[in-house]
Scaffold this motif. Structure first.
Motif, PDB file in Angstrom:
ATOM      1  N   ASP A  32     -43.448   9.201  -2.627  1.00 39.14           N
ATOM      2  CA  ASP A  32     -42.876  10.309  -1.981  1.00 39.14           C
ATOM      3  C   ASP A  32     -43.111  11.504  -2.991  1.00 39.14           C
ATOM      4  N   ASP A  33     -43.452  11.074  -4.157  1.00 39.81           N
ATOM      5  CA  ASP A  33     -43.543  12.163  -5.182  1.00 39.81           C
ATOM      6  C   ASP A  33     -44.690  11.660  -5.980  1.00 39.81           C
ATOM      7  N   PRO A  34     -46.058  11.735  -5.744  1.00 32.98           N
ATOM      8  CA  PRO A  34     -47.118  11.133  -6.546  1.00 32.98           C
ATOM      9  C   PRO A  34     -47.144  11.664  -7.868  1.00 32.98           C
ATOM     10  N   LEU A  35     -46.868  12.980  -8.163  1.00 36.01           N
ATOM     11  CA  LEU A  35     -46.994  13.518  -9.572  1.00 36.01           C
ATOM     12  C   LEU A  35     -45.683  13.457 -10.196  1.00 36.01           C
ATOM     13  N   GLY A  36     -44.642  13.066  -9.586  1.00 37.66           N
ATOM     14  CA  GLY A  36     -43.316  12.784 -10.402  1.00 37.66           C
ATOM     15  C   GLY A  36     -42.818  14.358 -10.680  1.00 37.66           C
ATOM     16  N   VAL A  37     -43.073  15.172  -9.795  1.00 36.97           N
ATOM     17  CA  VAL A  37     -42.380  16.568 -10.062  1.00 36.97           C
ATOM     18  C   VAL A  37     -41.436  16.993  -8.998  1.00 36.97           C
ATOM     19  N   ARG A  38     -41.292  16.514  -8.041  1.00 38.31           N
ATOM     20  CA  ARG A  38     -40.616  17.202  -6.813  1.00 38.31           C
ATOM     21  C   ARG A  38     -38.928  17.665  -7.385  1.00 38.31           C
ATOM     22  N   ALA A  39     -38.285  16.872  -8.440  1.00 39.13           N
ATOM     23  CA  ALA A  39     -37.156  16.991  -8.717  1.00 39.13           C
ATOM     24  C   ALA A  39     -37.219  18.246  -9.763  1.00 39.13           C
ATOM     25  N   ASP A  40     -38.309  18.804 -10.130  1.00 41.72           N
ATOM     26  CA  ASP A  40     -38.464  20.025 -10.773  1.00 41.72           C
ATOM     27  C   ASP A  40     -38.449  21.359 -10.009  1.00 41.72           C
ATOM     28  N   PHE A  41     -38.597  21.103  -8.553  1.00 43.58           N
ATOM     29  CA  PHE A  41     -38.737  22.170  -7.716  1.00 43.58           C
ATOM     30  C   PHE A  41     -37.424  22.095  -6.711  1.00 43.58           C
ATOM     31  N   PRO A  42     -36.368  22.860  -6.914  1.00 46.65           N
ATOM     32  CA  PRO A  42     -35.311  22.762  -6.067  1.00 46.65           C
ATOM     33  C   PRO A  42     -35.762  23.232  -4.589  1.00 46.65           C
TER      34      PRO A  42
END
Length: 404
Positions: A32-42
């Motif tokens: 769901d988050d291949p780059l591990g960054v979605r939590a950084d983008f509200p």
């Protein structure tokens, strides 16, 4: 963060300001988050945001850098106006995109750079500038104005099936061509131009290449010097994920003497001399005639470090794969895609074929954010960013299937 902590934080280098939050934000990857960054983008919590080609959302780390700057400006206004802020940004930008710091200026808008170049060319009646149909509006406005003012000719290469090919540029360039200007990635359909090939063509014919990089820099690895391009201008608020007002401008060092500033101010002067004389900057700093938009430059420092820590190659591989999956899905649904197949950019444009009000209402209902463009908003432009995932693309396709 306490007031004391903030003050200490802001008094460290901009490198610290950028590195610390960026390293903290990266998470292990998942499907769901291949780059591990979605939590950084509200923005991902409230929208299916597929509109970075319009405005890139701030990651938390960049937002934190901006707040830290504002807190410092609130408590110690003069200290917040640090003279080395732009130097840190230019050094970080140069390292990330294969330039020398002396070749990079921090302007205010993408169009500032092309105006500086056009002014420095000393264009005269009978000269011509070659661009293509996939360029941004500013370039058309600029050279149409210079046609009236100076009698130059604007030569426009027609796009064919969403492409502007090198051989078509070749046919329009002659001995009076003073500049070839292209959008590295088109804001209209995401077409990725072969700037290296165009630079070789332009130089072989005795002219120069300007590339508008606002839709390019930030989502794939590149070296400006190795590409051979002479001038590149971009901005902070799209794929560099900062606010408005900081526009990196690259001038190949071989051209710094020729490309004079188009305006002057206190920032142009490197040293005060007796009797109100001045020693001027000889590097790209000479284009920085006034005070910086310091808050945005602080954010840009953090954003550039964030992109470096994620990895431009990883961003390119992830976003291009999603964009190509989207394009294939659109073709399968019967939509007329304007973006060429096997195009290595994260932007996809297509004609939706319906009343735009109907399509817009449907997308709004699903919380999907895209851009409607072209005549009568007949085209939808999608920009896939590092925080997007397959679920975002499939949600858009599933929604569009209702109006296919």
């Amino acid at each position: 963060m306490s007031s004391l902590d903030r003050r200490t934080f802001l008094k460290t280098t901009a490198a610290s300001l950028a590195v610390v939050p960026a390293a903290r934000g990266l998470l292990p990857s998942s499907d769901d988050d291949p780059l591990g960054v979605r939590a950084d983008f509200p923005v991902t919590e409230t929208h299916t945001y597929l509109n970075t080609a319009s405005v890139g959302p701030l990651p938390k780390q960049v937002r934190d850098a901006g707040v830290a700057y504002l807190d410092e400006n609130m408590r110690e206004p003069f200290a917040a106006r640090r003279a080395d802020t732009r130097d840190e940004a230019r050094t970080r930008f140069a390292a990330l995109f294969g330039a020398k710091p002396e070749e990079v200026a921090m302007l205010y808008s993408t169009s500032d750079g092309e105006n500086i170049v056009a002014n420095a060319l000393d264009l005269r009646s009978g000269d011509n500038v070659v661009i293509d149909e996939l360029h941004f509006t500013t370039t058309f406005v600029l050279y149409r104005a210079l046609e009236k003012q100076k009698g130059i000719e604007l030569r426009i290469v027609a796009q064919k099936n969403g492409r502007a090919d090198i051989e078509d540029f070749d046919a329009r360039i002659d001995g009076r061509t003073k500049l070839v200007s292209v959008a590295w990635v088109s804001n209209r359909n995401g077409y990725l131009e072969n700037v290296r090939g165009l630079a070789e063509l332009a130089h072989a014919k005795g002219t120069l290449l300007f590339a508008d990089g606002v839709q390019a820099l930030g989502h794939f690895p590149t070296s400006l010097r190795e590409e051979g391009v002479d001038f590149v201008s971009c901005n902070s608020y799209k794929w560099l994920f900062s606010s408005f007002g900081a526009a990196p401008f690259f001038v190949r060092e071989e051209h710094l003497d020729r490309v004079r500033p188009d305006r002057y101010g206190h920032g142009t002067a490197a040293e005060d001399l007796p009797h109100y004389q001045f020693e001027m900057h000889e590097t790209a700093r000479k284009y920085e005639y006034a005070s910086a938009a310091f808050g945005t430059v602080y954010q840009l420092n953090a954003a550039l470090e964030y992109l470096r820590s994620v990895g431009l190659d990883r961003i390119r591989n992830h976003t291009v794969a999603l964009a190509q999956e989207l394009r294939q899905g659109l073709v399968g649904l019967g939509f007329d895609t304007w973006t060429p197949a096997k195009n290595d950019s994260p932007i996809v444009s297509f004609a939706h074929g319906r009343d735009p009000r109907e399509v817009r209402a449907l997308l709004d209902e699903e919380g999907i954010v895209v851009t409607f463009r072209e005549d009568g908003e007949s085209v939808i432009r999608v920009g896939v960013a590092l925080f997007n995932n397959r679920a975002d693309v499939q949600k858009l396709l599933k929604t569009l299937a209702r109006v296919a």
